[in-house]
Design an enzyme around this catalytic site. Structure first.
Site, PDB file in Angstrom:
ATOM      1  N   GLU A 188     -36.252  34.136 -71.414  1.00  0.00           N
ATOM      2  CA  GLU A 188     -35.337  33.443 -72.327  1.00  0.00           C
ATOM      3  C   GLU A 188     -34.162  34.264 -72.814  1.00  0.00           C
ATOM      4  O   GLU A 188     -33.437  33.844 -73.717  1.00  0.00           O
ATOM      5  CB  GLU A 188     -36.110  32.877 -73.537  1.00  0.00           C
ATOM      6  N   GLU A 221     -41.911  25.989 -69.017  1.00  0.00           N
ATOM      7  CA  GLU A 221     -42.506  26.093 -70.351  1.00  0.00           C
ATOM      8  C   GLU A 221     -42.330  24.774 -71.072  1.00  0.00           C
ATOM      9  O   GLU A 221     -41.229  24.221 -71.119  1.00  0.00           O
ATOM     10  CB  GLU A 221     -41.832  27.190 -71.192  1.00  0.00           C
TER      11      GLU A 221
END
Length: 885
Positions: free
Chosen positions: A457, A554
């Protein structure tokens, strides 16, 4: 004292020379704190927290509020020391090294009171030359510095510009500046985990002695030559030649089952030397490939490599070799802008089904072989084929990857960088480069690893401006990002491992990210790469809120662990959803309220006069909610694999967040701390089934898609039944004509307006009836029985009190379920009275225990499952109580 003396490399024949001797220093050490006021024995491998607990000086670190009470341990500077006698004559060896496989984290090392080196990276292996200081009797000290204080010092010293984030959110109760130290990032806290920045020697430490030369590393990569239609093996061996003259000899590589043996001549010059060998396997030999779970066998071949060197020195190594190819396919898609993002294993497109792996414990010495086996067996038992090893944890121990190889679990391997920007001063980069080079060399021979990813991320954090960087300063951080992940990590991956793809981040836009200069304006695009998606406000029963992305790596929803898990680390006064303990244990801002809000959309929240009953029912209901939410989202991704809708689709991966827990607390996990299955994991057995019918509504029309992960087409029928909630007998049912379900596709099998469906089934209303459906052939189930709720369950009419009894597990009850598709091992039988559909749905959909459903339900999980243990007072089931006799 127990001696850990190991003859590392074989002695072969008369007149041969011992290649090396190794003496492990694992076992008892002495540990003392910074001012010397506390001294205690401690085990290696291990850490200070474990040593204090084993000596009875602290409680279990996970008990109640001990993550705060024991913060002092991480802030002190501890020293590990040991005196030992080497059980062989040291003067007979030309070179003696101290090898530290894993030091956590910042330490100065003294050997016989001489400083021989320092460590600053938990993920690196260290080797120090102690030839000139070693004696028969020796002392060793590792003087640790608090990683928390070190990180703060490093951050303060970085004066040119800040490198955010400084600290985690307050709700996480963590430590600051984790991005300035090469240590397990989540050990400073996370939104599902505690703050325990450990100190200690977390892997083996040993003395190695050798003459002439020593084999330091040995690794290999199978490569498929498409033009020659043959397999080759690239082998790399790294030597330390301590002889003053060149060392000659020959190498023999053999893979007996492939009828392959080759001999090579070599000459090693003094110093560090790399030997590269290229083994050809005849294309006339049939090589069985390694396949992911559910797609084929995990065939491997035993290989031996023998170095016969001058001076009678023989060095032999053995390994298991697996052959497989992996490709990341990014190509244009008809009817959609952007590019695909999916994996081919051995040339076959595979939908990645699975979850995300975090460290199994804050204290790695607690992670046993048995625990790893339990957790990874649970992965395949739930029909998963993939785990993503998330970048905020650790590069897992060798046994983890060996088990993934054995079980057929594909691994998406992040490098250990997560949710932060990082410095790029030379010292930091040098440490990272050593870490990355070591981990590539250590792991690249595992077929289970199918991709390297630079971080978790961080591209999104940078480009979506999580840390409120001014637009004028952004180029500085982009430059640092490219320096770290492209010019260093990517460069090392390309040089060290040509057998699998690399992406810079997750989520990322893949090839589009490269085209945009290594950072994309929107790294979470539905048209490229992978996405991470979380939404706790929208109704999770509404599939339209989910992104129709290329790959969902995710996504998820929180739930609480079962009461039996929480009870071990809490007291009576903690057993309330609004207690100080419950608020303390929740590290995600607003998480407890979000769970109740989402549950309240479709269930009646518990209201009992007994506070403990209310607490148990509430935490149970969070598991019901989590399971149904992730089911809905996962089924949406699976049915989106073969279609483009509004220019989006061709989804080829669903990895929910997260598989396992690091402690006993609310989280997104489907396995509680210790391995107990949550309801979500039982649901996963079904929603990840190889053949699956998926039902959903769109514009008041009910659809059923068939989803197949199989390599072959299957002829089957679809049975659709409508039941009232008060009876097991269907009000009506229909069976389709024989249809052919194409392998590796998702296709529409059925559609009917809901109003027409209800009219056709007598007096049904949305509130009084529910739909079930399954795939079968020749009266044998080929899929789970799936369900579609026509209304929220809190509005359901006709729910009956279920009376369920369960018999003990008996493998002989196993039916031939999912013929040729899966192999159930343990089935329970259930009887219900009175017969009711409310019991049926929660027997099959919630408890996941009927004999006609697939997969293995492991005995170790079953304390979660019986209705007696979980049954809510369930006002949330329309006001009716689900209980057991």
């Amino acid at each position: 004292m127990r001696l850990h003396l190991l003859l590392l490399l074989a002695l072969c024949g008369t007149g041969t020379t011992a290649a090396a001797l190794s003496y492990s220093l694992r076992g008892n050490w002495s540990i003392c704190n910074g001012n010397g006021s506390l001294e205690l024995p401690g085990a290696v491998p291990g850490c200070v927290h474990s040593a204090l607990f084993q000596q009875g000086l602290i409680q279990d670190s996970y008990y109640r509020f001990n993550d705060l009470n024991y913060r002092w341990i991480s802030l002190d500077n501890w020293t590990y020391s040991k005196e030992f006698k080497i059980p062989f004559e040291i003067s007979k060896w030309q070179k003696v090294n101290l090898i530290l496989e894993g030091v956590d984290t910042i330490s100065k090392i003294l050997f016989n009171e001489v400083t021989i080196g320092e460590t600053d990276n938990m993920f690196n292996r260290y080797s120090f030359d102690i030839t000139n200081v070693v004696r028969d009797v020796n002392s060793i000290e590792l003087r640790f510095q608090s990683a928390v204080l070190y990180a703060a010092q490093q951050s303060k010293a970085h004066t040119r510009y800040p490198v955010p984030p400084d600290c985690p959110p307050l709700v996480q109760k963590g430590e600051c500046h984790v991005n300035f130290v090469r240590k397990e990032q989540c050990s400073f806290s996370w939104d599902w985990g505690p703050s325990f920045p450990t100190q200690g020697i977390w892997k083996d430490v040993r003395i190695e002695a050798y003459n002439i030369c020593h084999l330091n590393d040995f690794t290999f990569s199978p490569i498929y030559d498409k033009s020659a239609q043959a397999w080759n093996l690239e082998i790399e061996a790294t030597f330390d030649v301590v002889s003053s003259k060149p060392v000659g000899g020959q190498v023999i590589v053999a893979i007996p089952k492939l009828q392959t043996q080759q001999m090579y001549n070599l000459e090693l010059q003094p110093g560090k030397r790399i030997v590269e060998l290229f083994l050809n396997i005849s294309k006339n030999i049939t090589v069985e490939t390694w396949w992911p779970h559910g797609h084929g066998n995990q065939t491997g071949y035993n290989m031996t490599i023998l170095f016969e060197l001058d001076g009678g020195l023989n060095i032999e190594k053995s390994a298991k070799v697996y052959f497989r190819t992996v490709e990341l396919i990014e190509e244009p898609i008809k009817g959609s802008p952007g590019l695909s993002f999916y994996f081919k294993i051995n040339g076959f497109p595979i939908f990645l089904k699975g979850s995300n792996w975090i460290p199994a414990d804050s204290f790695q010495d607690r992670v046993t072989s048995e625990l790893l086996r339990l957790l990874l067996q649970s992965v395949v038992d739930a029909n998963m084929n993939t785990l993503r090893v998330w970048g905020g944890g650790i590069y897992e121990q060798d046994e983890f990857y060996e088990l993934c190889d054995e079980l057929g679990i594909m691994v998406w391997q992040d490098f250990m960088f997560a949710c932060a920007l990082y410095p790029t001063d030379q010292g930091f980069l040098d440490s990272v480069r050593a870490e990355v080079a070591y981990q590539i060399k250590r792991l690249k021979s595992h077929p289970s690893i199918i991709i390297w990813s630079g971080n978790n991320e961080n591209e999104e954090a940078l480009m979506m401006n999580w840390y409120h960087i001014s637009i004028t300063d952004r180029p500085i951080y982009i430059k640092d990002y490219v320096t770290l992940y492209v010019e260093n990590i990517r460069e090392l991956v390309l040089a060290g491992d040509k057998s699998r793809p690399f992406i810079t981040s997750s989520p990322t836009n893949g090839a589009e990210t490269v085209a945009e200069g290594w950072v994309s304006q929107n790294p979470n695009s539905n048209y490229f790469g992978d996405v991470h998606f979380y939404d706790y406000i929208s109704d999770c029963w509404n599939w339209k809120v989910f992104p129709r992305a290329r790959f969902a790596s995710e996504y998820g929803y929180q739930s609480w662990p079962s009461f039996s898990t929480l009870e071990k680390v809490s007291s009576t006064e903690d057993w309330s959803f609004s207690s100080k303990f419950s608020l303390h244990r929740q590290h995600h801002e607003g998480g407890n309220k979000q769970m109740l809000y989402q549950a309240g959309l479709h269930f009646k929240l518990p209201k009992s006069t007994d506070p403990l009953r209310t607490f148990k029912d509430t935490i149970y209901l969070t598991q019901v909610m989590q399971a149904q939410c992730v089911k809905t989202e996962t089924e949406f991704y699976r049915r989106s694999r073969s279609e483009i809708v509004d220019q989006q689709g061709h989804t080829m991966g669903a990895l929910y967040w997260q598989l396992n827990d690091i402690w006993q607390a609310p989280s997104w996990a489907s396995l509680e701390y210790g391995g107990k299955w949550k309801m979500l994991h039982y649901f996963a057995q079904n929603f990840f089934a190889p053949l699956l019918p998926v039902g959903f509504e769109n514009e008041n029309t009910f659809y059923i898609y068939g989803v197949s992960d199989l390599h072959s087409d299957y002829s089957m029928t679809l049975t659709v039944r409508v039941h009232t909630w008060s009876s097991l007998e269907p009000v009506c049912s229909c069976v389709t004509e024989h249809l052919v379900m194409k392998g590796g596709e998702a296709v529409r099998l059925y559609e009917e307006p809901v109003s027409q469906l209800l009219r056709r089934c007598g007096n049904c209303t949305r509130e009084s009836c529910v739909v079930s459906f399954y795939l079968s052939a020749d009266h044998e189930l080929l899929s789970p029985t799936n369900y579609h709720f026509l209304s929220s369950l809190k509005e359901a009419v006709g729910l009956c009190k279920a009376q369920i009894t369960g018999t003990s597990w008996n493998p002989r009850l196993c039916s031939q379920t999912y013929r040729e598709i899966s192999n159930p091992k343990k089935i329970t039988s259930l009887s219900m009275a009175p017969a009711s559909l409310s019991a049926l749905v929660f027997q099959q959909q919630k408890l996941m225990l009927p004999s006609q459903l697939p997969g293995q339900a492991n005995m170790s999980h079953m304390d979660l499952v019986p209705v007696a243990a979980l049954g809510p007072s369930l006002e949330q089931l329309g006001g009716h109580h689900l209980s057991a006799r």
